[in-house]
Motif scaffolding. Structure first.
Motif, PDB file in Angstrom:
ATOM      1  N   ILE A   1      -9.240 -29.522 -19.744  1.00  0.00           N
ATOM      2  CA  ILE A   1      -7.696 -29.168 -19.518  1.00  0.00           C
ATOM      3  C   ILE A   1      -7.141 -30.211 -18.207  1.00  0.00           C
ATOM      4  CG2 ILE A   1      -5.892 -27.665 -18.482  1.00  0.00           C
ATOM      5  CD1 ILE A   1      -7.438 -25.346 -19.516  1.00  0.00           C
ATOM      6  N   VAL A   2      -8.204 -30.392 -17.432  1.00  0.00           N
ATOM      7  CA  VAL A   2      -7.705 -31.377 -16.296  1.00  0.00           C
ATOM      8  C   VAL A   2      -7.950 -32.576 -16.649  1.00  0.00           C
ATOM      9  CG1 VAL A   2      -8.208 -31.713 -13.818  1.00  0.00           C
ATOM     10  CG2 VAL A   2      -8.290 -29.378 -14.478  1.00  0.00           C
ATOM     11  N   GLY A   3      -9.038 -32.793 -17.495  1.00  0.00           N
ATOM     12  CA  GLY A   3      -9.457 -34.122 -17.947  1.00  0.00           C
ATOM     13  C   GLY A   3     -10.706 -34.430 -17.278  1.00  0.00           C
ATOM     14  N   THR A   4     -11.206 -35.333 -17.726  1.00  0.00           N
ATOM     15  CA  THR A   4     -12.709 -35.730 -17.255  1.00  0.00           C
ATOM     16  C   THR A   4     -12.849 -36.041 -15.990  1.00  0.00           C
ATOM     17  OG1 THR A   4     -12.780 -37.841 -18.478  1.00  0.00           O
ATOM     18  CG2 THR A   4     -14.046 -36.131 -19.376  1.00  0.00           C
ATOM     19  N   ARG A   5     -13.735 -35.773 -15.081  1.00  0.00           N
ATOM     20  CA  ARG A   5     -13.734 -35.992 -13.659  1.00  0.00           C
ATOM     21  C   ARG A   5     -13.766 -37.733 -13.550  1.00  0.00           C
ATOM     22  NH1 ARG A   5     -18.297 -34.084 -10.793  1.00  0.00           N
ATOM     23  NH2 ARG A   5     -18.178 -35.807  -9.690  1.00  0.00           N
ATOM     24  N   LYS A   6     -12.777 -37.916 -12.741  1.00  0.00           N
ATOM     25  CA  LYS A   6     -12.716 -39.324 -12.502  1.00  0.00           C
ATOM     26  C   LYS A   6     -13.351 -39.606 -11.025  1.00  0.00           C
ATOM     27  CE  LYS A   6      -8.722 -39.908 -15.515  1.00  0.00           C
ATOM     28  NZ  LYS A   6      -7.865 -38.459 -15.476  1.00  0.00           N
ATOM     29  N   SER A   7     -13.636 -40.790 -10.899  1.00  0.00           N
ATOM     30  CA  SER A   7     -13.999 -41.237  -9.470  1.00  0.00           C
ATOM     31  C   SER A   7     -13.020 -42.394  -8.818  1.00  0.00           C
ATOM     32  CB  SER A   7     -15.485 -41.410  -9.228  1.00  0.00           C
ATOM     33  OG  SER A   7     -15.571 -42.849  -9.767  1.00  0.00           O
TER      34      SER A   7
ATOM     35  N   LYS B   1     -25.641 -45.230 -10.550  1.00  0.00           N
ATOM     36  CA  LYS B   1     -26.047 -46.565 -11.170  1.00  0.00           C
ATOM     37  C   LYS B   1     -26.041 -46.415 -12.585  1.00  0.00           C
ATOM     38  CE  LYS B   1     -25.819 -48.195  -7.290  1.00  0.00           C
ATOM     39  NZ  LYS B   1     -24.581 -48.867  -6.801  1.00  0.00           N
ATOM     40  N   GLY B   2     -26.285 -45.203 -13.183  1.00  0.00           N
ATOM     41  CA  GLY B   2     -26.454 -45.203 -14.563  1.00  0.00           C
ATOM     42  C   GLY B   2     -25.091 -44.592 -15.066  1.00  0.00           C
ATOM     43  N   ARG B   3     -24.020 -44.714 -14.444  1.00  0.00           N
ATOM     44  CA  ARG B   3     -22.739 -44.092 -15.057  1.00  0.00           C
ATOM     45  C   ARG B   3     -22.187 -44.463 -16.200  1.00  0.00           C
ATOM     46  NH1 ARG B   3     -20.736 -40.622 -11.484  1.00  0.00           N
ATOM     47  NH2 ARG B   3     -18.422 -39.832 -11.881  1.00  0.00           N
ATOM     48  N   GLY B   4     -21.880 -43.503 -16.904  1.00  0.00           N
ATOM     49  CA  GLY B   4     -21.517 -43.978 -18.098  1.00  0.00           C
ATOM     50  C   GLY B   4     -22.433 -43.892 -19.420  1.00  0.00           C
ATOM     51  N   THR B   5     -23.815 -43.672 -18.945  1.00  0.00           N
ATOM     52  CA  THR B   5     -24.662 -43.642 -19.961  1.00  0.00           C
ATOM     53  C   THR B   5     -24.824 -42.097 -20.012  1.00  0.00           C
ATOM     54  OG1 THR B   5     -26.585 -43.523 -18.532  1.00  0.00           O
ATOM     55  CG2 THR B   5     -26.042 -45.587 -19.256  1.00  0.00           C
TER      56      THR B   5
ATOM     57  N   VAL C   1     -28.287 -35.864 -16.634  1.00  0.00           N
ATOM     58  CA  VAL C   1     -29.013 -35.331 -15.414  1.00  0.00           C
ATOM     59  C   VAL C   1     -27.980 -34.593 -14.474  1.00  0.00           C
ATOM     60  CG1 VAL C   1     -29.753 -36.348 -13.195  1.00  0.00           C
ATOM     61  CG2 VAL C   1     -30.678 -37.187 -15.432  1.00  0.00           C
ATOM     62  N   GLU C   2     -26.464 -35.241 -14.632  1.00  0.00           N
ATOM     63  CA  GLU C   2     -25.774 -34.725 -13.958  1.00  0.00           C
ATOM     64  C   GLU C   2     -25.451 -33.264 -14.323  1.00  0.00           C
ATOM     65  OE1 GLU C   2     -21.962 -36.912 -13.869  1.00  0.00           O
ATOM     66  OE2 GLU C   2     -21.127 -36.028 -11.814  1.00  0.00           O
TER      67      GLU C   2
ATOM     68  N   MET D   1     -26.597 -46.617 -32.752  1.00  0.00           N
ATOM     69  CA  MET D   1     -26.419 -47.157 -31.513  1.00  0.00           C
ATOM     70  C   MET D   1     -27.884 -47.166 -30.729  1.00  0.00           C
ATOM     71  SD  MET D   1     -23.609 -46.465 -28.594  1.00  0.00           S
ATOM     72  CE  MET D   1     -23.736 -47.331 -27.120  1.00  0.00           C
ATOM     73  N   LYS D   2     -27.771 -48.029 -29.578  1.00  0.00           N
ATOM     74  CA  LYS D   2     -29.418 -48.508 -28.907  1.00  0.00           C
ATOM     75  C   LYS D   2     -29.631 -47.299 -28.042  1.00  0.00           C
ATOM     76  CE  LYS D   2     -30.149 -53.428 -29.590  1.00  0.00           C
ATOM     77  NZ  LYS D   2     -28.770 -54.029 -29.502  1.00  0.00           N
ATOM     78  N   VAL D   3     -28.435 -46.936 -27.364  1.00  0.00           N
ATOM     79  CA  VAL D   3     -28.758 -45.833 -26.133  1.00  0.00           C
ATOM     80  C   VAL D   3     -29.310 -44.702 -27.021  1.00  0.00           C
ATOM     81  CG1 VAL D   3     -27.412 -44.673 -24.633  1.00  0.00           C
ATOM     82  CG2 VAL D   3     -26.897 -46.917 -25.160  1.00  0.00           C
ATOM     83  N   PHE D   4     -28.633 -44.536 -28.110  1.00  0.00           N
ATOM     84  CA  PHE D   4     -29.137 -43.178 -28.935  1.00  0.00           C
ATOM     85  C   PHE D   4     -30.532 -43.285 -29.204  1.00  0.00           C
ATOM     86  CE2 PHE D   4     -29.590 -40.631 -32.712  1.00  0.00           C
ATOM     87  CZ  PHE D   4     -29.400 -39.364 -32.115  1.00  0.00           C
ATOM     88  N   GLY D   5     -31.089 -44.443 -29.471  1.00  0.00           N
ATOM     89  CA  GLY D   5     -32.609 -44.469 -29.862  1.00  0.00           C
ATOM     90  C   GLY D   5     -33.289 -44.176 -28.439  1.00  0.00           C
ATOM     91  N   LYS D   6     -32.903 -44.736 -27.513  1.00  0.00           N
ATOM     92  CA  LYS D   6     -33.571 -44.461 -26.232  1.00  0.00           C
ATOM     93  C   LYS D   6     -33.457 -43.117 -25.645  1.00  0.00           C
ATOM     94  CE  LYS D   6     -32.065 -49.049 -24.219  1.00  0.00           C
ATOM     95  NZ  LYS D   6     -31.223 -49.810 -23.525  1.00  0.00           N
ATOM     96  N   ILE D   7     -32.375 -42.437 -25.885  1.00  0.00           N
ATOM     97  CA  ILE D   7     -32.137 -40.956 -25.536  1.00  0.00           C
ATOM     98  C   ILE D   7     -33.152 -40.292 -26.192  1.00  0.00           C
ATOM     99  CG2 ILE D   7     -30.780 -38.924 -25.880  1.00  0.00           C
ATOM    100  CD1 ILE D   7     -29.844 -40.593 -23.502  1.00  0.00           C
ATOM    101  N   LEU D   8     -33.194 -40.755 -27.861  1.00  0.00           N
ATOM    102  CA  LEU D   8     -34.161 -39.996 -28.648  1.00  0.00           C
ATOM    103  C   LEU D   8     -35.497 -40.091 -27.981  1.00  0.00           C
ATOM    104  CD1 LEU D   8     -33.867 -38.499 -31.366  1.00  0.00           C
ATOM    105  CD2 LEU D   8     -34.603 -40.529 -32.377  1.00  0.00           C
ATOM    106  N   THR D   9     -36.064 -41.402 -27.949  1.00  0.00           N
ATOM    107  CA  THR D   9     -37.342 -41.575 -27.547  1.00  0.00           C
ATOM    108  C   THR D   9     -37.640 -40.645 -26.091  1.00  0.00           C
ATOM    109  OG1 THR D   9     -36.823 -43.894 -27.872  1.00  0.00           O
ATOM    110  CG2 THR D   9     -38.940 -43.348 -27.126  1.00  0.00           C
ATOM    111  N   PHE D  10     -36.524 -40.573 -25.341  1.00  0.00           N
ATOM    112  CA  PHE D  10     -36.861 -39.982 -24.060  1.00  0.00           C
ATOM    113  C   PHE D  10     -36.982 -38.417 -24.334  1.00  0.00           C
ATOM    114  CE2 PHE D  10     -34.642 -37.407 -20.918  1.00  0.00           C
ATOM    115  CZ  PHE D  10     -35.546 -37.744 -19.947  1.00  0.00           C
TER     116      PHE D  10
END
Lengths: 612, 413
Positions: free
Chosen positions: A309-315, A431-435, A441-442, B1-10
């Motif tokens: 509802i609020v929308g994804t958390r932004k920073s 550092k991995g933000r967006g992946t 992990v979060e 997508m490559k990221v997906f492959g990585k996640i899968l491997t992971f």
């Protein structure tokens, strides 16, 4: 784990060189290594406990033979789930308590939002005097045991429906207050909100503080109306803070025990956490864990819906190079009145309960408030049969000193490891933000927050009596208390870690990388020094919370590892409430001292510990 | 997508890890029942090497090797060699007993831990299941779980000091030696009433007492639940009491097998007011200056608060069929204790006059029949006339059903 990866990597290399090399490069970047490391840790600390809970709910154990006909030990069975979710007792044992839990949590969250938000606005955005005092007092309710406010409510509003002497209100007015004021959801909501409003207060005030007025001024220059500025600029900037406040308050009240126990039990207003305990006391762990899983699912769903509802958390980067100016609303004639009201409010919920607590430990016989009845017997008295059945004063109990030392030790260890993990988590996530890995992990780091403390303890006791993988049996060791406390506090630390890391601009690390610094150098020379405030703050928050944590470790504490919080429990069980209160005061004093000392380092504060 | 492959491997990598850990995890539930092996070990022919447990029992003359006779000089000498003894207790007064011990046996360090009943139970269970032998003496209640779980698993062994066996009736030494008795009684507010307003437990199920009886919440306290179950267990006596009150046989419902469970049902339906703890019960019905009269199930050992003027209640002594339920704390030697002789010495000490002194106050009883109660307290024989002994095995077997049953009927019309 490293060797496993390497060998898997090699086979890939021989078959699919290009992909494998890409994978290897990906897997060796610092944030990915750290993410994997954290995943591995959380696998042990979070996933296995959850898995064990789940297994317990779908197998017959020896204890089930008592009430499950033709149960075979170890056999898979939907028995516990059916029993809790679709039998004649499920309405009264699962659904009603669930509804109660949700009612209380939603109500308390909304109320704390109102109180905390309003106070934060007054402190940050007005010219109200005495803001420092208000700031300090706002954190006191959080340090105190959660049932103190509930007890005070009872003293004020008891109407005699559930016995005892009339409350102060009834004494003054002569008419008993209605039941809905004296007991049940409303007072539980209010007392929980008064206890947990600290979260909203700290979050919102930090967010308001970080909003540069120039942003709003820019809006004004562009010709936006005040309402438009509020809805398009100010509010979106506060939303992440509101979200954090919501999550903290909601999940805390969902698992809370004190208020419902004092104000709910006498009118049979049971919550899900009461029912979980009811099942663990009679060794019906399968049933208890079904309820715990239901609780976890509902907490997570509510938070998820809220997030949608609020929308994804932004920073938002809050540290900028330019000057920073926040405009303050002038209170004019209201100044005196509002200040007085806020201070009175805080005295009522923070200082007064504390004074009552201290007073109760000075009363030789409980319930007699006269001066002649005062003394230090509960503190330093020798065993005297006429006072408290001959129980010596707490300061004469050698176990207290040991417990205090254990408490301090546990809190320091837990705080250190939690804060350390927090920085690591923060680095890995930011550092991995967006992946997807970062998101995963979060989210995983958040799970311990919604697992009720008592369920956590119950799983850990069965998990660590035998060795798990490479980990030796930890039961009865101090290390286990540290492990479970660290696991439980990962959500806090990940919050503070992430927000500390967010403040460090990418360009700094990139510049160092260009200059040839390796990952370790970059971390120790740039990242860590810049985020050490976050580290100290996470340390402080965990220190305070661990100090008073009881439900989490109550099942794991053993004689040599007894902590202060578990000792209050012992005194209460033996009917020596005043000594129990004395121990609580010792605890509060230790927390305040710790708070004072720790916050001397690098300007850490409780506020920053909450991830702001 | 490559990221997906990585996640899968992971994910695959992680599932390797899961694969490593999973067998441990799935096996783990069987940790709950390790003692099922134990009886098998008892059987083998005498020439087979003894198990560690069997050897320990034989060395220390416990279990089947217990002759009831003891050479105390030898035990004391051996205890001094052992040098220490670890006691798990459910009373903070054990610290005081430890001071007396330290004067008497300075060579043997007594580590007495006041854990509380629930924690003694979970600690001993946890240790024994893990094969960790740390504690020596069980000095705690344990209630239904002790009888239903701990003793069948042979986690604690019976031992009776020889000088005590003449003083303690044999029934107080089974399944373990009982150290002291506590009594839960029905009581009334003595400021508002001259005498107990009820004379029969069935009156508690009548409309005039609806919502006027306080009890420690049976939903969260297994011991209170066990006491209610003890009343239900005495179905015949409850039936007779019903007849005495109403002049006719009780009419059973479909879900009540006998008069005992019928009482439990009617009692629950009469909406007794739960309180989170014993102190809350006392202040709810017996605070001086109240205007409304209530009844409550409270502990006889809280009576000193009445003598001190903090509370105003009196026990309902004349109630039919009984006034309350008696429960007990036990003493036993923990399985494969590292200091068995010191444990024996401690048991002899703590049941002696000087050792038990910290507990010798109003409302508490000892299994030793020579103990003289304080003035004004009913003697053990007298109080047993008007109470039932807690039915622990019955309670253990029926805890879950009774909890469900009570909850379903609680406050229902």
């Amino acid at each position: 784990m490293a060797s496993l990866e390497a060998s898997t990597g090699e086979t890939f290399v021989s078959r699919l060189p290009a992909k494998a090399r890409r994978f290897l490069r990906w897997v060796t970047t610092p944030q990915v290594v750290l993410s994997l490391f954290m995943l591995f840790l959380m696998f042990y600390m979070v996933i296995i406990p959850l898995y064990r809970m789940l297994v317990t709910t779908i197998t017959f154990s020896e204890n089930d033979l008592r009430y499950a006909q033709d149960a075979v030990i170890g056999q898979l069975t939907p028995f516990h789930w059916l029993r809790m979710l679709s039998s004649k007792i499920s309405m009264i044992m699962t659904y009603e308590p669930l509804l109660h839990s949700l009612t209380i949590s939603m109500g308390a969250t909304l109320l704390s939002f109102t109180i905390g938000g309003a106070m934060a606005w007054m402190v940050v955005r007005t010219d109200m005097p005495g803001r420092n005092i208000i700031n300090v007092l706002a954190t006191v309710p959080y340090i105190m045991p959660s049932w103190t406010i509930a007890m005070a409510w009872k003293v004020l509003f008891n109407n005699g429906t559930t016995g005892g002497t009339p409350g102060i209100l009834m004494y003054l007015t002569g008419t008993p207050p209605p039941d809905w004021i004296s007991y049940g959801p409303l007072p539980i909501i209010i007392s929980s909100a008064l206890h947990y409003y600290t979260f909203f207060f700290l979050f919102v005030s930090a967010a308001l503080m970080s909003i540069d007025s120039s942003l709003e001024e820019a809006g004004e220059l562009a010709g936006a109306s005040r309402a438009r500025i509020l809805s398009k600029i100010t509010f979106p900037l506060v939303v992440p803070a509101l979200m954090s406040g919501f999550i903290m308050t909601f999940s805390k009240t969902m698992g809370t025990f004190g208020g419902p126990n004092v104000l709910g039990v006498p009118v049979r207003y049971y919550t899900l956490s009461t029912m979980i305990r009811s099942n663990t006391t009679i060794s019906a762990f399968g049933d208890a864990f079904v309820l715990a899983i239901v609780l976890i699912l509902f907490s997570m769903t509510t938070i998820f819906i809220n997030q949608k509802i609020v929308g994804t958390r932004k920073s938002y980067e809050t540290i900028g190079g330019r000057g920073f100016m926040a405009q303050k609303t002038k209170l004019r004639n209201w100044k005196g009145l509002l200040t007085t009201l806020v201070i009175i409010f805080q005295v009522l919920i923070a200082v007064l309960p504390l004074i009552l607590l201290i007073w109760s430990t000075l009363m030789l016989r409980s319930g007699d408030y006269s001066i002649g009845n005062m003394g230090l017997a509960h503190w330093i008295g020798e065993s005297d049969v006429s006072i408290n059945s001959g129980e010596p004063g707490v300061l004469r109990n050698p176990a207290i000193y040991k417990g205090a030392w254990n408490s301090i030790k546990l809190s320091l260890y837990t705080a250190f490891f939690t804060a350390l993990l927090g920085v690591v988590l923060g680095y890995a996530i930011v550092k991995g933000r967006g992946t997807r890995l970062s998101k995963f992990v979060e989210q995983l780091a958040f799970i311990p927050y919604v697992i009720p403390g008592i369920a956590f303890g119950a799983v850990y006791i069965s998990m660590f009596t035998k060795s798990v993988g490479p980990i030796p049996p930890l039961y009865g060791t101090f290390a286990l208390l540290v492990v479970v406390s660290v696991a439980k506090h990962i959500p806090y630390s990940s919050r503070s870690g992430v927000s500390a890391m967010l403040q460090v601009g990418r360009e700094l690390e990139e510049a160092a990388a260009v200059a040839g610094a390796n990952a370790w150098q970059r971390f120790t020379r740039i990242i860590f020094p810049l985020t050490s405030t976050g580290f100290v703050s996470g340390f402080l928050l965990t220190f305070i919370t661990t100090m008073r944590e009881l439900s989490l470790i109550i099942l794991l504490v053993t004689p040599t590892t007894a902590v202060l919080a578990s000792m209050t429990m012992r005194y209460i069980e033996n009917g020596n409430e005043q000594q129990a209160n004395a121990v609580i005061i010792i605890l509060i004093v230790l927390v305040l001292i710790g708070n004072f000392i720790i916050s001397r380092f690098r300007g850490g504060s409780l506020k920053k510990g909450l991830g702001m | 997508m490559k990221v997906f492959g990585k996640i899968l491997t992971f994910v695959l990598l992680i599932s390797f890890l899961v694969g490593c850990a999973a067998p441990v995890a799935t096996k783990a539930p069987s940790v709950d029942v390790p003692a099922t092996d134990a009886p098998v070990i008892d059987v083998p022919a005498t020439d087979a090497p003894l198990s560690a447990q069997e050897q320990w029992l034989m060395d220390n003359q416990l279990g089947q090797y217990d002759t009831g006779e003891q050479d105390w000089d030898a035990i004391e000498a051996a205890a001094k060699l052992e040098g220490s003894v670890i006691v798990y207790a459910n009373s903070s007064k054990v610290a005081k007993a430890a001071e007396i011990w330290a004067e008497k046996y300075p060579d043997i360090a007594l580590e007495a831990y006041d854990l509380g009943g629930d924690d003694v139970l979970s600690k001993v269970m946890g240790e024994q299941q893990a094969g960790l032998f740390v504690g020596d003496v069980w000095f705690s209640s344990g209630g239904a779980e002790l009888v239903g779980n701990v003793i069948p698993h042979k986690y604690v062994w019976r031992f009776v000091p020889s000088d005590l066996s003449a003083l303690v009736p044999p029934e107080y030494t089974q399944p373990l030696l009982m150290s002291r008795f506590g009594t839960t009684i029905l009581a009334y507010n003595s400021e508002l009433n001259d005498a107990c307003p009820v004379s029969n437990l069935w009156e508690l199920t009548q409309p005039e007492w609806k919502g006027k009886i306080f009890i420690e919440d049976p939903l969260n306290d297994a011991s209170t639940l066990s006491k209610l179950l003890t009343i239900a267990y005495h179905a015949d006596e409850m039936k007779a009491a019903y007849v005495a009150l109403n002049g006719s046989d009780p009419v059973l419902d479909d879900d009540t097998a006998d008069a005992g469970w019928l009482w439990l049902k009617r009692f629950a339906q009469n909406a007794p007011v739960p309180q989170p703890g014993g102190d809350e019960v006392d202040s709810a019905f017996a605070t001086p200056g109240m205007t409304e009269s209530y009844l409550a199930f409270t502990s006889y050992s809280n009576y000193p608060d009445v003598q001190d003027g903090n509370l105003v209640f009196e026990p309902c002594w004349g109630v039919a069929p009984v006034t309350g339920v008696q429960s007990q704390s036990y003493l036993g030697i923990i399985n494969q204790a590292p200091h068995p002789n010191a444990a024996k010495l401690f048991m002899r000490f703590i049941t002696s006059e000087e050792g038990r002194d910290p507990w010798a106050k109003f409302g508490t009883y000892f299994a030793d029949t020579t103990y003289e109660v304080p003035d004004g307290q009913k003697t053990l024989a007298e109080i047993q006339e008007v109470t039932w002994f807690i039915a622990e095995q019955y309670a253990y077997d029926n805890l879950v059903q009774a909890r469900d049953f009570y909850l379903l009927n609680l406050g229902q019309p």
